[in-house]
Design a protein around this motif. Structure first.
Motif, PDB file in Angstrom:
ATOM      1  N   MET A   1     -96.411 -51.282 -43.092  1.00 50.18           N
ATOM      2  CA  MET A   1     -96.034 -51.489 -41.714  1.00 50.18           C
ATOM      3  C   MET A   1     -96.468 -50.268 -40.901  1.00 50.18           C
ATOM      4  SD  MET A   1     -92.217 -52.073 -40.122  1.00 50.18           S
ATOM      5  CE  MET A   1     -92.325 -53.839 -40.305  1.00 50.18           C
ATOM      6  N   ASN A   2     -96.925 -50.523 -39.673  1.00 52.67           N
ATOM      7  CA  ASN A   2     -97.285 -49.402 -38.817  1.00 52.67           C
ATOM      8  C   ASN A   2     -96.239 -49.214 -37.709  1.00 52.67           C
ATOM      9  OD1 ASN A   2     -97.952 -51.052 -36.525  1.00 52.67           O
ATOM     10  ND2 ASN A   2    -100.024 -51.356 -37.321  1.00 52.67           N
ATOM     11  N   VAL A   3     -96.414 -48.175 -36.924  1.00 50.60           N
ATOM     12  CA  VAL A   3     -95.428 -47.806 -35.912  1.00 50.60           C
ATOM     13  C   VAL A   3     -95.275 -48.901 -34.856  1.00 50.60           C
ATOM     14  CG1 VAL A   3     -94.870 -46.128 -34.105  1.00 50.60           C
ATOM     15  CG2 VAL A   3     -95.765 -45.340 -36.304  1.00 50.60           C
ATOM     16  N   LYS A   4     -96.352 -49.486 -34.424  1.00 51.98           N
ATOM     17  CA  LYS A   4     -96.282 -50.567 -33.418  1.00 51.98           C
ATOM     18  C   LYS A   4     -95.507 -51.756 -33.960  1.00 51.98           C
ATOM     19  CE  LYS A   4     -97.490 -52.860 -29.647  1.00 51.98           C
ATOM     20  NZ  LYS A   4     -96.307 -53.342 -28.983  1.00 51.98           N
ATOM     21  N   GLU A   5     -95.757 -52.118 -35.196  1.00 54.20           N
ATOM     22  CA  GLU A   5     -95.035 -53.237 -35.804  1.00 54.20           C
ATOM     23  C   GLU A   5     -93.542 -52.946 -35.888  1.00 54.20           C
ATOM     24  OE1 GLU A   5     -98.660 -54.919 -38.646  1.00 54.20           O
ATOM     25  OE2 GLU A   5     -97.324 -53.345 -39.394  1.00 54.20           O
ATOM     26  N   LEU A   6     -93.176 -51.719 -36.274  1.00 54.83           N
ATOM     27  CA  LEU A   6     -91.766 -51.338 -36.330  1.00 54.83           C
ATOM     28  C   LEU A   6     -91.144 -51.378 -34.933  1.00 54.83           C
ATOM     29  CD1 LEU A   6     -89.444 -50.190 -38.183  1.00 54.83           C
ATOM     30  CD2 LEU A   6     -90.118 -47.955 -37.289  1.00 54.83           C
ATOM     31  N   THR A   7     -91.868 -50.870 -33.957  1.00 61.39           N
ATOM     32  CA  THR A   7     -91.397 -50.876 -32.566  1.00 61.39           C
ATOM     33  C   THR A   7     -91.072 -52.289 -32.108  1.00 61.39           C
ATOM     34  OG1 THR A   7     -92.733 -48.917 -32.087  1.00 61.39           O
ATOM     35  CG2 THR A   7     -92.001 -50.214 -30.200  1.00 61.39           C
TER      36      THR A   7
ATOM     37  N   LYS B   1     -90.649 -55.057 -34.033  1.00 62.98           N
ATOM     38  CA  LYS B   1     -89.655 -55.709 -34.883  1.00 62.98           C
ATOM     39  C   LYS B   1     -88.236 -55.295 -34.530  1.00 62.98           C
ATOM     40  CE  LYS B   1     -88.606 -56.788 -39.662  1.00 62.98           C
ATOM     41  NZ  LYS B   1     -89.086 -56.752 -41.037  1.00 62.98           N
ATOM     42  N   LEU B   2     -88.036 -54.015 -34.224  1.00 61.78           N
ATOM     43  CA  LEU B   2     -86.696 -53.505 -33.949  1.00 61.78           C
ATOM     44  C   LEU B   2     -86.387 -53.412 -32.448  1.00 61.78           C
ATOM     45  CD1 LEU B   2     -86.341 -50.722 -36.667  1.00 61.78           C
ATOM     46  CD2 LEU B   2     -85.667 -53.136 -36.756  1.00 61.78           C
ATOM     47  N   GLY B   3     -87.336 -53.789 -31.611  1.00 65.41           N
ATOM     48  CA  GLY B   3     -87.119 -53.741 -30.169  1.00 65.41           C
ATOM     49  C   GLY B   3     -86.901 -52.334 -29.650  1.00 65.41           C
ATOM     50  N   LEU B   4     -87.642 -51.382 -30.208  1.00 69.91           N
ATOM     51  CA  LEU B   4     -87.510 -49.982 -29.805  1.00 69.91           C
ATOM     52  C   LEU B   4     -88.264 -49.726 -28.507  1.00 69.91           C
ATOM     53  CD1 LEU B   4     -88.058 -48.420 -33.325  1.00 69.91           C
ATOM     54  CD2 LEU B   4     -85.876 -48.782 -32.153  1.00 69.91           C
ATOM     55  N   GLU B   5     -87.797 -48.778 -27.748  1.00 73.42           N
ATOM     56  CA  GLU B   5     -88.465 -48.360 -26.523  1.00 73.42           C
ATOM     57  C   GLU B   5     -89.519 -47.319 -26.883  1.00 73.42           C
ATOM     58  OE1 GLU B   5     -87.380 -46.145 -22.283  1.00 73.42           O
ATOM     59  OE2 GLU B   5     -85.811 -46.403 -23.807  1.00 73.42           O
ATOM     60  N   ALA B   6     -90.766 -47.596 -26.533  1.00 75.44           N
ATOM     61  CA  ALA B   6     -91.851 -46.652 -26.811  1.00 75.44           C
ATOM     62  C   ALA B   6     -91.931 -45.649 -25.665  1.00 75.44           C
ATOM     63  CB  ALA B   6     -93.173 -47.391 -26.972  1.00 75.44           C
ATOM     64  N   LEU B   7     -91.585 -44.404 -25.945  1.00 75.63           N
ATOM     65  CA  LEU B   7     -91.660 -43.344 -24.943  1.00 75.63           C
ATOM     66  C   LEU B   7     -93.023 -42.682 -24.952  1.00 75.63           C
ATOM     67  CD1 LEU B   7     -88.139 -41.756 -25.559  1.00 75.63           C
ATOM     68  CD2 LEU B   7     -88.785 -43.424 -23.810  1.00 75.63           C
ATOM     69  N   ALA B   8     -93.574 -42.490 -26.134  1.00 75.24           N
ATOM     70  CA  ALA B   8     -94.935 -41.977 -26.328  1.00 75.24           C
ATOM     71  C   ALA B   8     -95.486 -42.707 -27.546  1.00 75.24           C
ATOM     72  CB  ALA B   8     -94.934 -40.472 -26.560  1.00 75.24           C
ATOM     73  N   LEU B   9     -96.600 -43.368 -27.369  1.00 74.73           N
ATOM     74  CA  LEU B   9     -97.172 -44.143 -28.476  1.00 74.73           C
ATOM     75  C   LEU B   9     -98.685 -43.917 -28.556  1.00 74.73           C
ATOM     76  CD1 LEU B   9     -95.985 -46.043 -30.603  1.00 74.73           C
ATOM     77  CD2 LEU B   9     -96.549 -47.955 -29.120  1.00 74.73           C
ATOM     78  N   PRO B  10     -99.082 -42.651 -28.791  1.00 78.67           N
ATOM     79  CA  PRO B  10    -100.511 -42.355 -28.843  1.00 78.67           C
ATOM     80  C   PRO B  10    -101.196 -42.864 -30.112  1.00 78.67           C
ATOM     81  CG  PRO B  10     -99.248 -40.401 -29.373  1.00 78.67           C
ATOM     82  CD  PRO B  10     -98.268 -41.449 -28.951  1.00 78.67           C
ATOM     83  N   CYS B  11    -100.435 -43.098 -31.174  1.00 77.37           N
ATOM     84  CA  CYS B  11    -101.003 -43.522 -32.462  1.00 77.37           C
ATOM     85  C   CYS B  11    -100.225 -44.723 -33.000  1.00 77.37           C
ATOM     86  CB  CYS B  11    -100.958 -42.376 -33.463  1.00 77.37           C
ATOM     87  SG  CYS B  11    -101.790 -40.880 -32.921  1.00 77.37           S
ATOM     88  N   PRO B  12    -100.314 -45.874 -32.331  1.00 78.76           N
ATOM     89  CA  PRO B  12     -99.508 -47.025 -32.725  1.00 78.76           C
ATOM     90  C   PRO B  12     -99.850 -47.583 -34.098  1.00 78.76           C
ATOM     91  CG  PRO B  12    -101.137 -47.668 -31.091  1.00 78.76           C
ATOM     92  CD  PRO B  12    -101.186 -46.166 -31.207  1.00 78.76           C
TER      93      PRO B  12
ATOM     94  N   ASP C   1    -100.265 -36.287 -30.164  1.00 79.35           N
ATOM     95  CA  ASP C   1    -100.344 -37.474 -31.036  1.00 79.35           C
ATOM     96  C   ASP C   1     -99.077 -37.692 -31.853  1.00 79.35           C
ATOM     97  OD1 ASP C   1    -102.853 -38.168 -30.097  1.00 79.35           O
ATOM     98  OD2 ASP C   1    -103.903 -37.102 -31.694  1.00 79.35           O
ATOM     99  N   VAL C   2     -97.923 -37.498 -31.216  1.00 81.10           N
ATOM    100  CA  VAL C   2     -96.634 -37.734 -31.861  1.00 81.10           C
ATOM    101  C   VAL C   2     -96.000 -38.965 -31.214  1.00 81.10           C
ATOM    102  CG1 VAL C   2     -94.318 -36.843 -32.287  1.00 81.10           C
ATOM    103  CG2 VAL C   2     -96.302 -35.314 -32.460  1.00 81.10           C
ATOM    104  N   ASN C   3     -95.794 -40.015 -32.005  1.00 77.76           N
ATOM    105  CA  ASN C   3     -95.143 -41.226 -31.518  1.00 77.76           C
ATOM    106  C   ASN C   3     -93.649 -40.973 -31.366  1.00 77.76           C
ATOM    107  OD1 ASN C   3     -97.488 -42.994 -31.638  1.00 77.76           O
ATOM    108  ND2 ASN C   3     -97.285 -42.873 -33.857  1.00 77.76           N
ATOM    109  N   VAL C   4     -93.107 -41.283 -30.190  1.00 79.16           N
ATOM    110  CA  VAL C   4     -91.678 -41.114 -29.930  1.00 79.16           C
ATOM    111  C   VAL C   4     -91.116 -42.440 -29.428  1.00 79.16           C
ATOM    112  CG1 VAL C   4     -89.900 -39.880 -28.642  1.00 79.16           C
ATOM    113  CG2 VAL C   4     -91.966 -38.664 -29.388  1.00 79.16           C
ATOM    114  N   LEU C   5     -90.104 -42.925 -30.127  1.00 78.33           N
ATOM    115  CA  LEU C   5     -89.446 -44.185 -29.802  1.00 78.33           C
ATOM    116  C   LEU C   5     -87.982 -43.904 -29.524  1.00 78.33           C
ATOM    117  CD1 LEU C   5     -90.935 -46.088 -32.867  1.00 78.33           C
ATOM    118  CD2 LEU C   5     -91.952 -45.870 -30.594  1.00 78.33           C
ATOM    119  N   ARG C   6     -87.286 -44.860 -28.886  1.00 78.81           N
ATOM    120  CA  ARG C   6     -85.872 -44.660 -28.613  1.00 78.81           C
ATOM    121  C   ARG C   6     -85.098 -45.947 -28.872  1.00 78.81           C
ATOM    122  NH1 ARG C   6     -84.405 -41.846 -23.159  1.00 78.81           N
ATOM    123  NH2 ARG C   6     -85.548 -43.603 -22.321  1.00 78.81           N
TER     124      ARG C   6
END
Length: 108
Positions: A1-7, A9-20, A87-92
């Motif tokens: 699974m990648n970061v975009k898929e997790l975002t 799937k869990l309905g996370l808010e993407a604050l910074a997503l340079p490397c989805p 290039d740090v993905n930050v979700l909330r």
């Protein structure tokens, strides 16, 4: 699974997503930055309530796939801009850290 898929799937808010497309390989939860530096693994999802600039530095140092800021903690625009440039993905998530970790565990 990648970061975009997790975002998604869990309905996370993407604050910074340079490397989805960054692949996820595990998870870690913690707020003591020195502890995280020594124990979090590369490509992990790091769950925390910390939101200062040092979170970006530690996530970059350990090579975390992403940071999930729990409990809807506020984070400064300067921290988000730095995460994007480093290039740090930050979700909330509004969930408490324990509940977020349960959801991450079920998903990855």
């Amino acid at each position: 699974m990648n970061v975009k898929e997790l975002t998604d799937k869990l309905g996370l808010e993407a604050l910074a997503l340079p490397c989805p497309d960054k692949e996820i390989d595990g998870a870690y939860a913690g707020d003591l930055l020195s502890w995280v530096m020594g124990r979090a693994t590369e490509n992990c999802v790091w769950a925390t309530i910390m939101t200062n600039m040092n979170v970006v530095a530690v996530a970059s140092l350990v090579g975390a796939a992403c940071v999930v800021i729990c409990e809807g903690s506020e984070i400064g625009d300067d921290v988000i801009a730095t995460a994007q440039s480093k290039d740090v993905n930050v979700l909330r998530s509004p969930l408490p850290m324990y509940e977020m970790c349960v959801e991450i565990s079920r998903s990855i």
